[in-house]
Motif scaffolding. Structure first.
Motif, PDB file in Angstrom:
ATOM      1  N   LYS A 118       5.564   3.483  -1.645  1.00  0.00           N
ATOM      2  CA  LYS A 118       6.613   4.103  -2.773  1.00  0.00           C
ATOM      3  C   LYS A 118       7.551   2.969  -2.999  1.00  0.00           C
ATOM      4  CE  LYS A 118       6.352   9.105  -1.471  1.00  0.00           C
ATOM      5  NZ  LYS A 118       7.238   9.940  -0.975  1.00  0.00           N
ATOM      6  N   VAL A 119       7.307   2.149  -3.878  1.00  0.00           N
ATOM      7  CA  VAL A 119       8.013   0.994  -4.193  1.00  0.00           C
ATOM      8  C   VAL A 119       8.623   0.886  -5.536  1.00  0.00           C
ATOM      9  CG1 VAL A 119       7.931  -1.640  -4.397  1.00  0.00           C
ATOM     10  CG2 VAL A 119       6.575  -0.534  -2.580  1.00  0.00           C
ATOM     11  N   TYR A 120       9.854   0.681  -5.742  1.00  0.00           N
ATOM     12  CA  TYR A 120      10.688   0.606  -7.007  1.00  0.00           C
ATOM     13  C   TYR A 120      11.182  -0.605  -7.040  1.00  0.00           C
ATOM     14  CZ  TYR A 120       9.954   5.427  -6.640  1.00  0.00           C
ATOM     15  OH  TYR A 120       9.213   6.889  -6.616  1.00  0.00           O
ATOM     16  N   ILE A 149      15.894   1.235 -12.825  1.00  0.00           N
ATOM     17  CA  ILE A 149      15.156   1.635 -11.730  1.00  0.00           C
ATOM     18  C   ILE A 149      13.599   1.959 -12.256  1.00  0.00           C
ATOM     19  CG2 ILE A 149      14.595   2.933  -9.711  1.00  0.00           C
ATOM     20  CD1 ILE A 149      17.107   1.112  -9.266  1.00  0.00           C
ATOM     21  N   GLY A 150      12.637   1.451 -11.718  1.00  0.00           N
ATOM     22  CA  GLY A 150      11.144   1.912 -11.964  1.00  0.00           C
ATOM     23  C   GLY A 150      10.305   1.992 -10.990  1.00  0.00           C
ATOM     24  N   ARG A 151       9.254   2.740 -10.919  1.00  0.00           N
ATOM     25  CA  ARG A 151       8.127   2.695  -9.992  1.00  0.00           C
ATOM     26  C   ARG A 151       7.459   1.668 -10.432  1.00  0.00           C
ATOM     27  NH1 ARG A 151       5.764   7.056  -6.884  1.00  0.00           N
ATOM     28  NH2 ARG A 151       4.429   6.001  -5.417  1.00  0.00           N
ATOM     29  N   VAL A 152       6.794   0.877  -9.136  1.00  0.00           N
ATOM     30  CA  VAL A 152       5.982  -0.245  -9.092  1.00  0.00           C
ATOM     31  C   VAL A 152       4.521   0.014  -8.918  1.00  0.00           C
ATOM     32  CG1 VAL A 152       5.487  -2.672  -8.461  1.00  0.00           C
ATOM     33  CG2 VAL A 152       7.825  -1.799  -8.951  1.00  0.00           C
ATOM     34  N   PRO A 153       3.608  -0.076  -9.839  1.00  0.00           N
ATOM     35  CA  PRO A 153       3.484  -1.228 -10.874  1.00  0.00           C
ATOM     36  C   PRO A 153       4.117  -0.713 -12.071  1.00  0.00           C
ATOM     37  CG  PRO A 153       1.238  -0.286 -10.165  1.00  0.00           C
ATOM     38  CD  PRO A 153       2.406   0.329  -9.364  1.00  0.00           C
TER      39      PRO A 153
END
Length: 335
Positions: A118-120, A149-153
């Motif tokens: 869970k990387v942002y 903020i946003g989820r990666v990828p």
């Protein structure tokens, strides 16, 4: 509201964590050395153009001491050159702990995804300075800065929405974005100016033409690599609608992250800013003489213990324009 673990209590981490703390969030800082001692002994002094506050902070010296749980949000605010080591220490956290990379460049998220699911990413524009242990100054007025903020990828989700709301409560202009890495690449292009500031000690206005040359190389490389980025006019409009620069004790914002690192005599993240362009250029066979010069010059100055401004503006113009067919505009000349 979840607990925020802010790893790195410098200019950016201190500003984010300090403002969240002021808004009532549960915040724990992870700091090192003199900064850790200062925060433990006297708390954080957080200044803006209109306020001067002393905050009592919860601060520890390692992730192990923070007892990180699955519901915690780790805000990575160390420089990119320190991210790999920080992530190795964070293995004490559970694998699905949320990691928010509030850092320059575009390498941190890739490093974090190797360890956590869970990387942002954060598009961060906070004009803050950390020039003394335990002290953080934010040089903008009505808002402390922008932190999208946003989820990666890719993709926005309920977690990004919640973090954005928490940041909004702390005064930040924060938006959950599904294309956060495109915004971060746009910020990367802007951050190519950091190396120019660190080398010359000059203002952004004085460096505008050289920044354009560095940015053109960056865009050429990103385009060739098929990596999207938000157009500069859209980014500038976003910044201009939010940020209102001012002074603290009559002094303006001293300079970007690379300038501050060099002024403090610490390592520089230029390898992940100008060096990112150099890397893509080498992978694709594209010359990047401007960014290569800045990358190598800043690295050499750091090794030598040089301070910003060691290479004057005239010398910098001569060196960089000598690498291209560009000529220095007469209006910029210092005579």
């Amino acid at each position: 509201m979840k607990r925020y673990i802010v790893y790195g209590a410098g200019a950016i981490g201190g500003a984010i964590g300090g403002r969240l703390l002021q808004a009532g969030a549960d915040v724990t800082f992870i700091a090192r050395g003199a900064n850790l001692r200062a925060l433990k002994e006297g708390g954080m002094r957080l200044r803006t153009p209109s306020s001067d506050d002393r905050l009592k902070v919860d601060v520890v010296g390692s992730p192990d001491e923070a007892h990180i749980g699955a519901q915690d949000i780790v805000v990575l605010a160390v420089k990119t050159q320190d991210t790999a080591a920080a992530l190795q220490e964070l293995v004490v956290a559970v694998p699905d702990t949320i990691i928010l990379c509030a850092q320059n460049g575009v390498e941190n998220e890739r490093l974090a995804l190797r360890q956590f699911s869970k990387v942002y990413g954060g598009f961060v524009f906070i004009a803050s300075a950390h020039m003394k242990p335990g002290h953080v100054d934010i040089y903008t007025g009505s808002s402390p800065g922008i932190l999208d903020i946003g989820r990666v990828p890719g993709g926005a989700d309920s977690t990004a929405d919640q973090i954005a709301r928490d940041l909004q409560a702390a005064g930040f202009d924060a938006v959950a974005r599904p294309d956060i890495m495109a915004w971060k690449r746009a910020k990367l292009l802007m951050n190519l100016n950091n190396g120019l500031q660190a080398v010359s000690g000059s203002t952004i206005a004085e460096l505008v033409d050289l920044a354009r040359l560095a940015g053109e190389e960056g865009k050429t490389c990103l385009d060739a690599a098929l990596l999207s980025y938000v157009p500069s006019d859209q980014v500038i409009a976003r910044l201009g609608s939010v940020l209102n620069f001012s002074t603290i004790d009559g002094q303006p914002f001293p300079g970007g992250s690379s300038w501050q690192s060099m002024a403090r005599g610490t390592s520089s993240e230029v390898a992940y800013l100008n060096g990112e362009v150099v890397l893509i250029g080498r992978e694709l066979g594209i010359p990047t003489p401007i960014n290569l010069f800045l990358h190598e010059t800043v690295q050499r100055m750091v090794r030598d213990g040089s301070k910003p401004g060691t290479l004057g503006l005239d010398e910098l113009y001569a060196a960089l324009t000598g690498l291209t067919s560009q000529q220095r505009p007469a209006a910029v000349s210092q005579g």
